[in-house]
Each structure stands twice: as C-alpha cells, then as structure tokens.
Design a protein around this motif. Structure first.
Motif, mmCIF file in Angstrom:
data_model
loop_
_atom_site.group_PDB
_atom_site.id
_atom_site.type_symbol
_atom_site.label_atom_id
_atom_site.label_comp_id
_atom_site.label_asym_id
_atom_site.label_seq_id
_atom_site.Cartn_x
_atom_site.Cartn_y
_atom_site.Cartn_z
ATOM 1 N N LYS A 1 0.844 -1.199 0.000
ATOM 2 C CA LYS A 1 0.000 0.000 0.000
ATOM 3 C C LYS A 1 0.880 1.250 0.000
ATOM 4 C CE LYS A 1 -3.589 -2.670 0.298
ATOM 5 N NZ LYS A 1 -4.395 -2.926 -0.908
ATOM 6 N N PRO A 2 0.286 2.448 -0.119
ATOM 7 C CA PRO A 2 1.101 3.671 -0.251
ATOM 8 C C PRO A 2 1.978 3.964 0.966
ATOM 9 C CG PRO A 2 -1.185 4.077 -0.887
ATOM 10 C CD PRO A 2 -1.160 2.718 -0.255
ATOM 11 N N PHE A 3 3.160 4.496 0.692
ATOM 12 C CA PHE A 3 4.023 5.084 1.725
ATOM 13 C C PHE A 3 4.134 6.555 1.359
ATOM 14 C CE2 PHE A 3 8.343 6.385 3.120
ATOM 15 C CZ PHE A 3 8.186 6.208 4.488
ATOM 16 N N VAL A 4 3.438 7.413 2.109
ATOM 17 C CA VAL A 4 3.334 8.834 1.771
ATOM 18 C C VAL A 4 4.210 9.651 2.709
ATOM 19 C CG1 VAL A 4 1.788 10.809 1.568
ATOM 20 C CG2 VAL A 4 1.012 8.529 0.855
ATOM 21 N N VAL A 5 5.110 10.434 2.126
ATOM 22 C CA VAL A 5 6.041 11.251 2.904
ATOM 23 C C VAL A 5 5.580 12.706 2.891
ATOM 24 C CG1 VAL A 5 8.430 12.063 3.097
ATOM 25 C CG2 VAL A 5 7.954 9.728 2.308
ATOM 26 N N ILE A 6 5.497 13.298 4.067
ATOM 27 C CA ILE A 6 5.112 14.703 4.193
ATOM 28 C C ILE A 6 6.209 15.438 4.952
ATOM 29 C CG2 ILE A 6 3.438 16.337 5.130
ATOM 30 C CD1 ILE A 6 1.357 14.082 4.995
ATOM 31 N N ASN A 7 6.828 16.409 4.310
ATOM 32 C CA ASN A 7 7.816 17.243 4.981
ATOM 33 C C ASN A 7 7.081 18.424 5.602
ATOM 34 O OD1 ASN A 7 9.822 19.025 5.783
ATOM 35 N ND2 ASN A 7 11.113 18.635 3.991
ATOM 36 N N CYS A 8 6.793 18.334 6.886
ATOM 37 C CA CYS A 8 5.980 19.341 7.563
ATOM 38 C C CYS A 8 6.656 20.712 7.586
ATOM 39 C CB CYS A 8 5.675 18.900 8.993
ATOM 40 S SG CYS A 8 4.751 17.354 9.084
ATOM 41 N N GLY A 9 7.974 20.727 7.456
ATOM 42 C CA GLY A 9 8.678 22.004 7.466
ATOM 43 C C GLY A 9 8.846 22.592 6.079
ATOM 44 N N GLY A 10 8.452 21.838 5.049
ATOM 45 C CA GLY A 10 8.666 22.304 3.679
ATOM 46 C C GLY A 10 7.420 22.799 2.988
ATOM 47 N N ILE A 11 6.272 22.779 3.674
ATOM 48 C CA ILE A 11 5.014 23.238 3.078
ATOM 49 C C ILE A 11 4.625 24.558 3.732
ATOM 50 C CG2 ILE A 11 2.592 22.661 2.634
ATOM 51 C CD1 ILE A 11 3.331 19.715 3.030
ATOM 52 N N ILE B 1 1.764 6.756 6.597
ATOM 53 C CA ILE B 1 2.066 8.160 6.368
ATOM 54 C C ILE B 1 3.248 8.554 7.247
ATOM 55 C CG2 ILE B 1 0.489 9.155 8.103
ATOM 56 C CD1 ILE B 1 -0.231 11.214 5.788
ATOM 57 N N PHE B 2 4.218 9.208 6.651
ATOM 58 C CA PHE B 2 5.436 9.597 7.368
ATOM 59 C C PHE B 2 5.467 11.107 7.499
ATOM 60 C CE2 PHE B 2 10.142 10.608 6.979
ATOM 61 C CZ PHE B 2 10.406 10.393 8.325
ATOM 62 N N LEU B 3 5.338 11.603 8.727
ATOM 63 C CA LEU B 3 5.330 13.035 9.013
ATOM 64 C C LEU B 3 6.737 13.466 9.429
ATOM 65 C CD1 LEU B 3 1.998 13.130 11.071
ATOM 66 C CD2 LEU B 3 2.294 13.711 8.653
ATOM 67 N N ASP B 4 7.517 13.914 8.465
ATOM 68 C CA ASP B 4 8.881 14.346 8.749
ATOM 69 C C ASP B 4 8.858 15.776 9.290
ATOM 70 O OD1 ASP B 4 11.585 14.154 8.963
ATOM 71 O OD2 ASP B 4 11.998 14.379 6.818
ATOM 72 N N GLU B 5 9.816 16.065 10.168
ATOM 73 C CA GLU B 5 9.921 17.385 10.810
ATOM 74 C C GLU B 5 8.599 17.768 11.470
ATOM 75 O OE1 GLU B 5 11.952 20.521 8.677
ATOM 76 O OE2 GLU B 5 12.832 19.067 7.287
#
Length: 465
Positions: A197-207, A243-247
């Motif tokens: 299934k999906p592995f979704v990366v979100i760069n919380c400091g880059g949006i 879901i991967f919440l980076d930073e």
C-alpha cells in the motif's frame, strides 16, 4: 576439528583389493564409505547421491579418473576430490589439480598420511562452509533494506524495526538532520503488512503554513481562492498504507489540534467540508528537535506528543557509528560511480582514516554529498585522500596526520598498520620531492626505488606530480 556429522566418502578404484582396503581403513576412522568399481558407475552414483569427498584412482577400466573429477565438479563445484594412482605422470597430476582436485596421492601410500590428507580436506570444507554462513550473516547485517550499517546502534534499530513493523503502533523517529530517519520509516513500512500500500512522505517544514492544512486533509471546490476543484489530501492518499510526518516539530499549534483528531480517531474533514473522512493509516513521525523541550516551552501539544511517541527509535549521528563509515562510503561510491559511468572501485584506506577523523555535523547526508562531489572530480580508479573535496577547516585534520610523529607506544591503544605505513610513505616521498625541487627521478634515487615505482606510489597516494 570436531564435527558431529558423519562424512560420506566415495572410493572409486577398479581393483577390488584396493577398494576393500580403503573401505576398511576409512570405516575404522568413522566415515561412511561407498565404493564404485568403474568411472561410469561412479558418475551414476554421484548424480543420485551427495558425497562429502571422493577418493578416485586416475586409471580406471572404462573412463579416466579425470573424467570422474570433471563430472563431479560439474555437479558440485565445491566437491572435494583426492586423486590416487601408481602410474600418474607429473603432467597428469598437474592437469588433475588444474581441474579442481584437492590433492594427488601416489601409490603405494602411507595409511596415516592418507588419513591426514582426508581429514585436512574435510576440515577445510567445514571451515569454508562456516565462513560462508558468517559472510552471509555479516552481509545481511550490513544492510537492512536501503539502510547501510552494522554498528551496534544500527543492529539495535534493525531489531526494533522487525519488532514494531507488524503492529499498528505510532512510531516517533528522533535524530539529527541527515541521519536517515526517512529510510528507517520506509523500512518499517516495507516490513509491515502494508508494504503493498502507499508510503506517503510529508515534509511538515517544507510546506507553507497557508497550504499545509489543504495538503494534509484536502479541500472542496471553492473552499478558498484558487480552489477550483476538489482535491484529495495526503492523509486520504495514504489510506490503508503508512504516512510519514517528517519534521513534525515544525507544525503550528493550530494545526496540531486538527492533527490530534486524526491520530486519535483516524478521522478528519477536508478544508471547506462538513463531512468526516475515515482512513486506515499507520503514522510514523520524525523530528530533529527535542520534542519534550518543545512541550515544556509550549510549542508542542503534550497530548499529541504522547500519541505520536508510543515507541521512539533514536537514530545515532554518524560520529557515534564511525565503524559504519567504510561501508557507507563504499555504498555511495558504487552508487555514484555507476550513475556517472566511472570505474572507481574503492575508497583508499588512508582516505577512510581521514574521513573517520571528521565528525560530519551534516551526518550521512554530508558524507553522501562529499562522495558524490569527489567522484565527479576524480580521475583515478581509487578514491584517494587528495580526491576528497574538503573545505579548508576539514583539511586541518589531514595536515595534522601528515605532520604527526610516529610512536610505537600507540599500538597499545590500537592502530591501523596499513594507514601508518601509508602515512610514513607519503611523508618520505613528499620530503624527497621537496629535496629535489619536484624531480621524480632524483627523488626515486634518494628513496632507493625505481622511477616506475615512484610514479605508481605518487598515483596511489594522490600526491601531485
């Protein structure tokens, strides 16, 4: 060598008396023994059975022992074959050894010597088997998915990945920037039941702050200026996956409130919508901040922190896992040499020792950047110290090594002999070139080496010519 296994030996000889002698001799030594009276019969038996060792006469009634040797090696390249004969010429013995025979024993042979030869051969096979098992274990420990490293800290992380992957528990990965937190999150996903299934990366400091809520939760058409269509958010995209919440420490307090509901209930509303959207997701977060301090200072919600930090995986900085540096350097060397179409095979041991003396505040990301840049600029097939594109402050530790005094008492603390030898060689060659104003021929004479040797050493050590 102690070996609980009963080794099976095949004796191949066309003389009945010799077969009986060898069968009696080897059975008394505790071996299981089978016999073949001809080469063709031996090949037949080899195809149907496994033998730990073959004791084969070179002269047989139908085909030669060399034919049996080749057939055995074709089936099992690791087969141990000892040739015996009273008539073999030196050329035949050499041919047998070239074809993979372990040894050649002339007749008449000494019983004790033959038994020792067989024991040595079987011991060697056991050692090679144990070495292969060890090499496979080391190779497995060197990598975990795309993660490289076999230091104690990384082996502990590999163990944690295996333990938590099959659960739904939220994970918080902490560590300095550039330590590979996303790789660990991805490894957890790949080891889990959600790997397809999906592995979704979100760069919380880059949006940007004004867009992050829409990016995470989606929006309805007309929700704000520019929202011309409905848009699915990243949380919905990650449904059934991870879901991967980076930073994670970079998100605002107002967004933390909305994120808390998703973490607790796996439910959220798109921007401009009154309808709940339910998702089945595994949440992995990462931060280079001390979130406990952020909680105390009021910058991060305590309830969200505890929801995200059910299990914490701490990633050590590169300066605390220097034993992984050689493997990491080789990994990046292989990667970028291939991408750039260069035939660079290794990083010199001297270059590795220099890298180990630098703390890499940018961690693995900085090492990767350094290797990529150095590979692009080097013209040799080995990455030498002078190939490393180091800034001035990094060169201080190179100069410190080159100007050091050598003290044999250092051995008590542990040293790399190859590195010390390279350092001495480098220092003497540079001094010789200095004495001869750069004249390589005269410098070679001072060092009592040939000009050709001088050229080789200059290239090997990366000394400017």
């Amino acid at each position: 060598m102690t070996n609980d296994k009963i080794n099976h030996i095949l004796v191949i000889d066309d003389e009945l008396s010799m077969r009986e002698l060898l069968e009696l001799l080897l059975t008394r030594e505790g071996y299981k023994v089978s016999c073949a009276e001809s080469g063709l019969r031996a090949i037949e038996m080899i195809k149907k059975n496994h033998f730990d060792l073959l004791l084969c006469d070179i002269r047989l009634g139908d085909i030669t022992g060399l034919d049996v040797l080749r057939a055995s090696k074709k089936k099992d390249p690791g087969a141990i074959v000892i040739m015996i004969s009273a008539y073999t010429t030196a050329e035949t013995a050499v041919e047998a050894m070239n074809d993979g025979a372990y040894d050649y024993v002339p007749k008449p042979f000494d019983n004790e010597e033959l038994k020792q030869t067989i024991a040595n051969a079987l011991d060697l096979k056991t050692l090679e088997h144990e070495k292969k098992i060890l090499d496979d274990e080391l190779k497995e420990n060197l990598h975990f998915g795309k993660i490289v490293g076999s230091s104690p800290g990384m082996l502990h992380i590999y163990k944690m990945i295996r333990q938590v992957a099959k659960t739904k528990t939220n994970i918080l990965i902490t560590g300095e920037s550039g330590t590979g937190k996303e790789l660990i999150a991805n490894a957890i996903h790949e080891e889990s039941d959600r790997s397809d299934k999906p592995f979704v990366v979100i760069n919380c400091g880059g949006i940007p702050e004004n867009l992050i809520e829409s990016e995470l939760f989606g929006h309805k058409k007309g929700a704000f200026t520019g929202a011309n269509n409905d848009k699915k958010g990243l949380f919905e995209t990650a449904d059934k996956g991870t879901i991967f919440l980076d930073e994670i420490g970079e998100i605002s307090l107002s967004l933390q409130v909305k994120l808390l509901r998703v973490v607790q209930e796996k439910v959220f509303k798109a921007v401009g919508s009154n309808e709940d959207v339910s998702v089945d997701i595994r949440i992995i977060s990462a931060t280079n901040k001390q979130l406990e301090d952020e909680v105390i200072s009021g910058n991060f919600r305590e309830d969200l922190f505890y929801r995200l930090n059910v299990i914490e995986i701490k990633v050590p900085p590169l300066r605390e896992r220097k034993s992984d540096l050689k493997a990491l350097a080789q990994h990046f060397l292989d990667k970028y040499s291939h991408e750039m179409g260069k035939d660079i095979t290794k990083v010199s041991s001297y270059a590795i020792e220099l890298l180990k003396k630098y703390d890499f505040p940018g961690n693995i990301r900085e090492l990767e950047n350094l290797l990529e840049r150095s590979i692009a600029l080097t013209s040799t097939n080995i990455l030498l110290p002078d190939s490393l594109t180091l800034s001035i402050h990094k060169r201080r530790w190179i100069e410190g090594i080159e100007n050091r005094r050598f003290d044999v008492d250092e051995v008590a603390k542990g040293v790399s002999l190859d590195t010390v030898i390279e350092e001495i060689e480098r220092a003497y060659i540079k001094k010789a070139l200095e004495c001869t104003n750069g004249g390589k021929n005269k410098a070679a004479e001072l060092l009592d080496i040939t000009t050709r040797s001088m050229r080789y050493r200059l290239e090997k050590l990366g000394i400017e010519k």
